[in-house]
Scaffold this motif. Structure first.
Motif, PDB file in Angstrom:
ATOM      1  N   LYS A   7       3.272  -8.770  -5.829  1.00  0.00           N
ATOM      2  CA  LYS A   7       2.560  -7.547  -6.214  1.00  0.00           C
ATOM      3  C   LYS A   7       1.405  -7.852  -7.161  1.00  0.00           C
ATOM      4  CE  LYS A   7       6.059  -4.092  -5.319  1.00  0.00           C
ATOM      5  NZ  LYS A   7       6.764  -2.920  -5.813  1.00  0.00           N
ATOM      6  N   LYS A  11      -2.497  -7.043  -6.416  1.00  0.00           N
ATOM      7  CA  LYS A  11      -3.329  -6.284  -7.355  1.00  0.00           C
ATOM      8  C   LYS A  11      -4.613  -7.043  -7.682  1.00  0.00           C
ATOM      9  CE  LYS A  11      -3.185  -3.886 -11.771  1.00  0.00           C
ATOM     10  NZ  LYS A  11      -2.371  -3.483 -12.917  1.00  0.00           N
ATOM     11  N   ASP A  16      -3.589  -2.564  -2.213  1.00  0.00           N
ATOM     12  CA  ASP A  16      -2.658  -1.541  -2.690  1.00  0.00           C
ATOM     13  C   ASP A  16      -1.271  -1.832  -2.123  1.00  0.00           C
ATOM     14  OD1 ASP A  16      -1.447   0.736  -3.687  1.00  0.00           O
ATOM     15  OD2 ASP A  16      -2.298   2.059  -2.160  1.00  0.00           O
ATOM     16  N   SER A  17      -0.327  -2.145  -2.993  1.00  0.00           N
ATOM     17  CA  SER A  17       1.023  -2.491  -2.538  1.00  0.00           C
ATOM     18  C   SER A  17       1.808  -1.255  -2.139  1.00  0.00           C
ATOM     19  CB  SER A  17       1.770  -3.287  -3.603  1.00  0.00           C
ATOM     20  OG  SER A  17       1.894  -2.544  -4.792  1.00  0.00           O
ATOM     21  N   GLY A  18       1.477  -0.113  -2.719  1.00  0.00           N
ATOM     22  CA  GLY A  18       2.145   1.138  -2.363  1.00  0.00           C
ATOM     23  C   GLY A  18       3.629   0.963  -2.151  1.00  0.00           C
ATOM     24  N   LYS A  19       4.096   1.406  -1.009  1.00  0.00           N
ATOM     25  CA  LYS A  19       5.513   1.276  -0.669  1.00  0.00           C
ATOM     26  C   LYS A  19       5.715   0.286   0.466  1.00  0.00           C
ATOM     27  CE  LYS A  19       6.807   5.818  -2.293  1.00  0.00           C
ATOM     28  NZ  LYS A  19       7.594   7.016  -2.070  1.00  0.00           N
ATOM     29  N   LEU A  20       4.823  -0.702   0.556  1.00  0.00           N
ATOM     30  CA  LEU A  20       4.926  -1.700   1.611  1.00  0.00           C
ATOM     31  C   LEU A  20       6.147  -2.585   1.398  1.00  0.00           C
ATOM     32  CD1 LEU A  20       1.225  -2.933   1.925  1.00  0.00           C
ATOM     33  CD2 LEU A  20       2.452  -1.401   3.458  1.00  0.00           C
ATOM     34  N   ASP A  24       5.158  -6.954   4.907  1.00  0.00           N
ATOM     35  CA  ASP A  24       3.915  -6.231   5.173  1.00  0.00           C
ATOM     36  C   ASP A  24       2.898  -6.438   4.058  1.00  0.00           C
ATOM     37  OD1 ASP A  24       4.883  -5.227   7.604  1.00  0.00           O
ATOM     38  OD2 ASP A  24       5.800  -3.504   6.608  1.00  0.00           O
ATOM     39  N   LEU A  25       3.375  -6.489   2.834  1.00  0.00           N
ATOM     40  CA  LEU A  25       2.489  -6.741   1.698  1.00  0.00           C
ATOM     41  C   LEU A  25       1.899  -8.144   1.777  1.00  0.00           C
ATOM     42  CD1 LEU A  25       1.194  -5.915  -0.941  1.00  0.00           C
ATOM     43  CD2 LEU A  25       3.330  -6.521  -2.110  1.00  0.00           C
TER      44      LEU A  25
END
Length: 67
Positions: A7, A11, A16-20, A24-25
């Motif tokens: 994460k 950043k 945007d890490s969101g809810k990945l 997927d991130l």
């Protein structure tokens, strides 16, 4: 690599890490760094030895990343 490290890397790259999910991130980070988004899709070897996820990737079970 721990999720908190992933994460932080995302950043720093403006991803945007969101809810990945983790995989997927990592693929989003790979795209941002100019690599193919292939995390977890290879069954053997990887030509991208300078990718920081290569060790984790080769430990993952292959999965379909087709869309």
């Amino acid at each position: 690599m721990r999720l908190s490290e992933i994460k932080a890397k995302a950043k720093a790259l403006g991803v945007d890490s969101g809810k990945l999910k983790k995989a997927d991130l990592i693929r989003a980070i790979q795209r941002a760094e100019g690599y193919p988004d292939c995390y977890g899709s290879r069954t053997s070897g990887c030509p991208y030895t300078d990718c920081c996820f290569v060790t984790d990737c080769m430990a993952e079970k292959p999965q379909c990343v087709c869309s």
